[in-house]
Design a protein around this motif. Structure first.
Motif, PDB file in Angstrom:
ATOM      1  N   ARG A  37       2.472   1.968  -3.380  1.00 31.50           N
ATOM      2  CA  ARG A  37       1.482   2.485  -4.446  1.00 31.50           C
ATOM      3  C   ARG A  37       1.217   3.757  -4.394  1.00 31.50           C
ATOM      4  O   ARG A  37       0.712   4.586  -5.157  1.00 31.50           O
ATOM      5  CB  ARG A  37       0.044   1.728  -4.524  1.00 31.50           C
ATOM      6  CG  ARG A  37       0.079   0.128  -5.224  1.00 31.50           C
ATOM      7  CD  ARG A  37      -0.893  -0.596  -5.216  1.00 31.50           C
ATOM      8  NE  ARG A  37      -0.636  -2.028  -5.371  1.00 31.50           N
ATOM      9  CZ  ARG A  37       0.049  -2.788  -6.510  1.00 31.50           C
ATOM     10  NH1 ARG A  37       0.138  -1.745  -7.512  1.00 31.50           N
ATOM     11  NH2 ARG A  37       0.119  -3.555  -6.458  1.00 31.50           N
ATOM     12  N   ARG A  38       0.852   4.177  -2.792  1.00 31.79           N
ATOM     13  CA  ARG A  38       0.744   5.658  -2.516  1.00 31.79           C
ATOM     14  C   ARG A  38       1.846   6.430  -2.861  1.00 31.79           C
ATOM     15  O   ARG A  38       1.536   7.323  -3.589  1.00 31.79           O
ATOM     16  CB  ARG A  38       0.639   5.674  -0.930  1.00 31.79           C
ATOM     17  CG  ARG A  38       0.176   7.156  -0.293  1.00 31.79           C
ATOM     18  CD  ARG A  38       0.550   7.404   1.045  1.00 31.79           C
ATOM     19  NE  ARG A  38       2.048   7.126   1.075  1.00 31.79           N
ATOM     20  CZ  ARG A  38       2.693   6.500   2.178  1.00 31.79           C
ATOM     21  NH1 ARG A  38       1.701   5.859   3.053  1.00 31.79           N
ATOM     22  NH2 ARG A  38       3.870   6.285   2.189  1.00 31.79           N
TER      23      ARG A  38
ATOM     24  N   ASN B 187       0.649  -1.274  -0.069  1.00 29.20           N
ATOM     25  CA  ASN B 187      -0.052   0.122   0.000  1.00 29.20           C
ATOM     26  C   ASN B 187       0.826   1.370   0.079  1.00 29.20           C
ATOM     27  O   ASN B 187       0.684   2.160  -0.558  1.00 29.20           O
ATOM     28  CB  ASN B 187      -0.887  -0.145   1.324  1.00 29.20           C
ATOM     29  CG  ASN B 187      -2.057  -0.925   1.051  1.00 29.20           C
ATOM     30  OD1 ASN B 187      -2.373  -1.487  -0.044  1.00 29.20           O
ATOM     31  ND2 ASN B 187      -2.358  -1.582   2.356  1.00 29.20           N
TER      32      ASN B 187
END
Length: 75
Positions: free
Chosen positions: A15-16, A12
């Protein structure tokens, strides 16, 4: 500041970070920093071919940070 242990997963976060780096690249153009961290994000996601593509792009820039250049060419 409150640190939330175990909440941030690498996938996560990577991706951020990619989204934030794309915004940086759009606003400022590609920089060695952006190229380095895009490569690192793809490496964290296990997307080795994409990571290699971005790491190889580091050769387009003069070495501002010798450590970053050394690191990407070791990857």
């Amino acid at each position: 500041m409150l640190h939330q242990e175990g909440v941030h997963k690498s996938d996560n976060s990577a991706r951020r970070n990619l989204l934030l780096l794309e915004i940086d690249a759009e606003e400022q153009g590609l920089t060695p920093r952006t190229v380095f961290y895009v490569g690192n994000s793809y490496l964290a996601l296990g997307e080795m071919a994409r990571a290699a593509y971005w790491y190889e792009r580091m050769s387009d820039f003069p070495p501002e940070n010798v450590y970053e250049h050394w690191q990407v060419f070791n990857y």
